[in-house]
Design a protein around this motif. Structure first.
Motif, PDB file in Angstrom:
ATOM      1  N   ALA A   1       0.828  -1.208   0.000  1.00 19.25           N
ATOM      2  CA  ALA A   1       0.000   0.000   0.000  1.00 19.25           C
ATOM      3  C   ALA A   1       0.861   1.257   0.000  1.00 19.25           C
ATOM      4  CB  ALA A   1      -0.930  -0.007   1.207  1.00 19.25           C
ATOM      5  N   GLU A   2       1.945   1.253   0.783  1.00 16.73           N
ATOM      6  CA  GLU A   2       2.827   2.417   0.821  1.00 16.73           C
ATOM      7  C   GLU A   2       3.516   2.623  -0.515  1.00 16.73           C
ATOM      8  OE1 GLU A   2       4.200   2.511   5.515  1.00 16.73           O
ATOM      9  OE2 GLU A   2       5.099   1.034   4.148  1.00 16.73           O
ATOM     10  N   ARG A   3       3.907   1.556  -1.168  1.00 20.49           N
ATOM     11  CA  ARG A   3       4.534   1.680  -2.485  1.00 20.49           C
ATOM     12  C   ARG A   3       3.554   2.241  -3.511  1.00 20.49           C
ATOM     13  NH1 ARG A   3       6.926  -4.241  -3.007  1.00 20.49           N
ATOM     14  NH2 ARG A   3       6.134  -4.551  -0.896  1.00 20.49           N
ATOM     15  N   ILE A   4       2.332   1.759  -3.491  1.00 17.17           N
ATOM     16  CA  ILE A   4       1.335   2.259  -4.441  1.00 17.17           C
ATOM     17  C   ILE A   4       1.042   3.732  -4.183  1.00 17.17           C
ATOM     18  CG2 ILE A   4      -1.082   2.072  -5.154  1.00 17.17           C
ATOM     19  CD1 ILE A   4      -0.838  -0.956  -4.702  1.00 17.17           C
ATOM     20  N   ASP A   5       0.934   4.112  -2.925  1.00 16.43           N
ATOM     21  CA  ASP A   5       0.683   5.525  -2.601  1.00 16.43           C
ATOM     22  C   ASP A   5       1.793   6.412  -3.151  1.00 16.43           C
ATOM     23  OD1 ASP A   5      -1.661   4.926  -1.305  1.00 16.43           O
ATOM     24  OD2 ASP A   5      -0.824   5.068   0.723  1.00 16.43           O
ATOM     25  N   TRP A   6       3.054   5.973  -3.000  1.00 12.63           N
ATOM     26  CA  TRP A   6       4.156   6.790  -3.506  1.00 12.63           C
ATOM     27  C   TRP A   6       4.166   6.818  -5.035  1.00 12.63           C
ATOM     28  CZ3 TRP A   6       6.795  10.793  -2.858  1.00 12.63           C
ATOM     29  CH2 TRP A   6       7.924  11.061  -3.637  1.00 12.63           C
ATOM     30  N   LEU A   7       3.868   5.709  -5.661  1.00  8.94           N
ATOM     31  CA  LEU A   7       3.793   5.689  -7.119  1.00  8.94           C
ATOM     32  C   LEU A   7       2.818   6.753  -7.608  1.00  8.94           C
ATOM     33  CD1 LEU A   7       4.250   4.327  -9.948  1.00  8.94           C
ATOM     34  CD2 LEU A   7       2.332   2.824  -9.360  1.00  8.94           C
ATOM     35  N   HIS A   8       1.619   6.759  -7.068  1.00 13.55           N
ATOM     36  CA  HIS A   8       0.610   7.713  -7.542  1.00 13.55           C
ATOM     37  C   HIS A   8       0.982   9.147  -7.184  1.00 13.55           C
ATOM     38  CE1 HIS A   8      -1.992   4.706  -9.138  1.00 13.55           C
ATOM     39  NE2 HIS A   8      -2.278   4.153  -7.969  1.00 13.55           N
ATOM     40  N   ALA A   9       1.497   9.362  -5.970  1.00 18.12           N
ATOM     41  CA  ALA A   9       1.854  10.718  -5.564  1.00 18.12           C
ATOM     42  C   ALA A   9       2.996  11.268  -6.404  1.00 18.12           C
ATOM     43  CB  ALA A   9       2.232  10.726  -4.078  1.00 18.12           C
ATOM     44  N   SER A  10       4.007  10.454  -6.657  1.00 14.56           N
ATOM     45  CA  SER A  10       5.166  10.938  -7.413  1.00 14.56           C
ATOM     46  C   SER A  10       4.823  11.168  -8.881  1.00 14.56           C
ATOM     47  CB  SER A  10       6.341   9.958  -7.276  1.00 14.56           C
ATOM     48  OG  SER A  10       5.970   8.639  -7.625  1.00 14.56           O
ATOM     49  N   VAL A  11       4.018  10.297  -9.466  1.00 15.26           N
ATOM     50  CA  VAL A  11       3.600  10.514 -10.860  1.00 15.26           C
ATOM     51  C   VAL A  11       2.762  11.783 -10.965  1.00 15.26           C
ATOM     52  CG1 VAL A  11       2.183   9.609 -12.737  1.00 15.26           C
ATOM     53  CG2 VAL A  11       3.759   8.097 -11.528  1.00 15.26           C
ATOM     54  N   ALA A  12       1.867  12.001 -10.015  1.00 17.00           N
ATOM     55  CA  ALA A  12       1.046  13.215 -10.036  1.00 17.00           C
ATOM     56  C   ALA A  12       1.907  14.467  -9.921  1.00 17.00           C
ATOM     57  CB  ALA A  12       0.022  13.174  -8.900  1.00 17.00           C
ATOM     58  N   GLU A  13       2.953  14.404  -9.103  1.00 15.33           N
ATOM     59  CA  GLU A  13       3.836  15.565  -8.965  1.00 15.33           C
ATOM     60  C   GLU A  13       4.601  15.830 -10.259  1.00 15.33           C
ATOM     61  OE1 GLU A  13       5.689  18.844  -7.054  1.00 15.33           O
ATOM     62  OE2 GLU A  13       3.827  17.720  -6.781  1.00 15.33           O
ATOM     63  N   ILE A  14       5.040  14.778 -10.917  1.00 16.93           N
ATOM     64  CA  ILE A  14       5.733  14.975 -12.191  1.00 16.93           C
ATOM     65  C   ILE A  14       4.779  15.507 -13.246  1.00 16.93           C
ATOM     66  CG2 ILE A  14       6.825  13.723 -14.104  1.00 16.93           C
ATOM     67  CD1 ILE A  14       8.378  12.160 -12.053  1.00 16.93           C
ATOM     68  N   ASP A  15       3.546  15.034 -13.262  1.00 16.18           N
ATOM     69  CA  ASP A  15       2.549  15.609 -14.169  1.00 16.18           C
ATOM     70  C   ASP A  15       2.396  17.107 -13.919  1.00 16.18           C
ATOM     71  OD1 ASP A  15       2.033  13.230 -15.442  1.00 16.18           O
ATOM     72  OD2 ASP A  15       0.164  12.809 -14.366  1.00 16.18           O
ATOM     73  N   ARG A  16       2.375  17.491 -12.653  1.00 17.22           N
ATOM     74  CA  ARG A  16       2.237  18.914 -12.312  1.00 17.22           C
ATOM     75  C   ARG A  16       3.441  19.711 -12.800  1.00 17.22           C
ATOM     76  NH1 ARG A  16       3.798  22.687  -8.889  1.00 17.22           N
ATOM     77  NH2 ARG A  16       5.349  21.321  -7.897  1.00 17.22           N
ATOM     78  N   LEU A  17       4.636  19.164 -12.602  1.00 11.60           N
ATOM     79  CA  LEU A  17       5.837  19.862 -13.053  1.00 11.60           C
ATOM     80  C   LEU A  17       5.871  19.991 -14.574  1.00 11.60           C
ATOM     81  CD1 LEU A  17       8.454  18.156 -10.707  1.00 11.60           C
ATOM     82  CD2 LEU A  17       7.694  20.537 -10.575  1.00 11.60           C
ATOM     83  N   ARG A  18       5.481  18.948 -15.266  1.00 11.75           N
ATOM     84  CA  ARG A  18       5.445  19.001 -16.729  1.00 11.75           C
ATOM     85  C   ARG A  18       4.427  20.016 -17.219  1.00 11.75           C
ATOM     86  NH1 ARG A  18       7.276  14.649 -20.023  1.00 11.75           N
ATOM     87  NH2 ARG A  18       5.317  14.652 -21.186  1.00 11.75           N
ATOM     88  N   ALA A  19       3.276  20.045 -16.575  1.00 11.08           N
ATOM     89  CA  ALA A  19       2.257  21.023 -16.961  1.00 11.08           C
ATOM     90  C   ALA A  19       2.749  22.449 -16.752  1.00 11.08           C
ATOM     91  CB  ALA A  19       0.973  20.787 -16.164  1.00 11.08           C
ATOM     92  N   GLY A  20       3.652  22.628 -15.789  1.00  9.21           N
ATOM     93  CA  GLY A  20       4.227  23.947 -15.533  1.00  9.21           C
ATOM     94  C   GLY A  20       5.420  24.276 -16.411  1.00  9.21           C
ATOM     95  N   GLY A  21       5.800  23.340 -17.302  1.00 10.73           N
ATOM     96  CA  GLY A  21       6.860  23.623 -18.263  1.00 10.73           C
ATOM     97  C   GLY A  21       8.188  22.971 -18.002  1.00 10.73           C
TER      98      GLY A  21
END
Length: 430
Positions: free
Chosen positions: A331-351
């Motif tokens: 569960a902890e691994r899955i939580d980090w997978l989703h959180a880290s991918v979401a953060e990278i999506d945010r960074l990419r959206a910001g350029g």
């Protein structure tokens, strides 16, 4: 020609832990992760596992100590089979050429006078051998971990210690790094892509602990030292120049490194939220490393964002998250997978040009403490992978976890995405 990583969706890949420290000794066991995890015999099914969860690329290392068992003698039989199969499966190999260990015959290891020439000879031989199959290379995985473990802390060969050891290792690794990249570039020309990879190291708490400020400041700058040397950034204004000169670096060597920069096409950053941030505490002193570790702090996606932005700014290259995970429950691994991918999506959206995401590793690994231990390998297993390693009568089996399902779903969504600039629209329902 468009580079494979510059357009389209975020690329998802995996790594297979490939630490090699083949030198043993009294009370010291060699580390060969391929042997410990039985990848040498299970490689075909391991590649099927990577393909089965949608990995577009695989960070995978050549065991230098095995392919080059004697000076001038090469044995590519096993690597031929693995790399060939990887390409057949449509997985892009990103080859780690150096992941901590040198061949047994190289006396002095990284401190050997001819180390830079030897490692470049090996790297060019590999690039020539696989010129039709491989174009993406990491000359040195985590050069600053080499500096700490082989130099400052004296854990691994050549067992140097202190600032002087760190400087000696940094210079040797940088010379070999440059020679490797320039040699491969000459061989592959503009077909080559170089993914530099280093461990992100964050140090916090020193502002409240004045006795640690000098050490913390050195370590903050030292975290970038090899990459700075390799890319020609160590000049008269570098904050560690005085330390380098004090511990044996000469101006001719530094000038030569500056004249022959080897720049990354992709700057890879390894970030582990539970380990990448070390804390200095008032009144408490730790030497660092396994023997006397500093406490760590989990800064989660805030730390991830900080290191990706800083490496992109400092080295003016696209960045890739080249290793990440948490050692913990499914569960902890899955939580980090989703959180880290979401953060990278945010960074990419910001350029921010983040071009890849690497879960490390595909299956569990055995901790480096195995080298100093005496018990079974199972005592040192780290629960990090999409697949867990399970001891059985037949060896080390791979057991699929829900982390593999989560990774496969994320990779598939990304592969099915339509991109316009930095905006992403999913073509399939979440």
């Amino acid at each position: 020609m468009t580079d494979w990583y510059t357009e389209g969706p975020l690329r998802f890949g995996l790594g297979i832990e490939n630490t090699f420290v083949p030198q043993g000794g009294p009370g010291l066991r060699p580390i060969d992760e391929y042997e410990l995890t039985e990848h040498y015999t299970r490689w075909r099914s391991d590649l099927d596992l990577a393909s089965g969860v949608g990995a577009e690329f695989l960070r995978w290392g050549i065991p230098w100590h095995r392919v080059n068992p004697e000076p001038g003698r090469w044995d590519w039989g096993w690597t031929d089979r693995v790399i060939g199969r990887m390409v057949e499966l449509g997985i892009r190999p990103i080859i780690d050429l150096l992941h901590y260990g040198t061949p047994l015959w190289l006396e002095g290891q990284f401190a050997a006078r001819d180390y830079p020439q030897r490692v470049a000879e090996y790297a060019v031989a590999a690039a020539e051998r696989y010129s039709d199959l491989v174009t993406d290379y990491t000359p040195v995985n985590e050069p600053m971990i080499h500096v700490l473990f082989c130099g400052e802390y004296g854990y691994w060969p050549p067992y140097l210690r202190g600032e002087e050891g760190a400087v000696q290792l940094a210079l040797a690794i940088a010379k070999g790094f440059q020679a490797t990249q320039h040699g491969i570039r000459e061989m592959l020309r503009d077909r080559a892509t170089f993914v530099h990879v280093d461990a992100s190291m964050r140090y916090v708490g020193a502002t409240d602990a004045p006795e640690h400020r000098e050490t913390a400041e050195r370590l903050r700058h030292q975290a970038y030292l090899v990459e700075d040397l390799v890319t020609g950034r160590v000049g008269a204004d570098h904050p560690l120049l005085e330390m380098l000169l004090r511990h044996g670096a000469d101006e001719d060597t530094l000038d030569d490194l500056a004249r022959r920069p080897a720049h990354p096409d992709i700057m890879g950053v390894n970030y582990y939220p539970r380990h990448s941030t070390e804390v200095f505490e008032p009144g408490v002193h730790h030497r660092g490393g396994f023997a006397d570790p500093r406490p760590t702090r989990d800064d989660g996606v805030a730390g991830l964002s900080e290191v990706l932005v800083e490496y992109a700014r400092r080295y003016e290259a696209p960045v890739m998250l080249t290793e990440t995970c948490v050692t913990g429950t499914v569960a902890e691994r899955i939580d980090w997978l989703h959180a880290s991918v979401a953060e990278i999506d945010r960074l990419r959206a910001g350029g921010l040009e983040v071009v890849g995401y690497t879960w490390w590793p595909l299956f569990d690994m055995y901790e480096w403490t195995y080298r100093h231990g005496s018990g079974p390998r199972s005592d040192h297993r780290l629960t990090m992978g999409l697949y867990e390693l399970v001891e059985s009568e037949g060896g080390v089996e791979r057991r699929r976890t829900a982390v593999a399902d989560a990774f496969a779903a994320v990779a598939q969504r990304s592969a099915s995405a339509t991109w316009t600039g930095t905006e992403r629209t999913m073509e399939e329902s979440r």
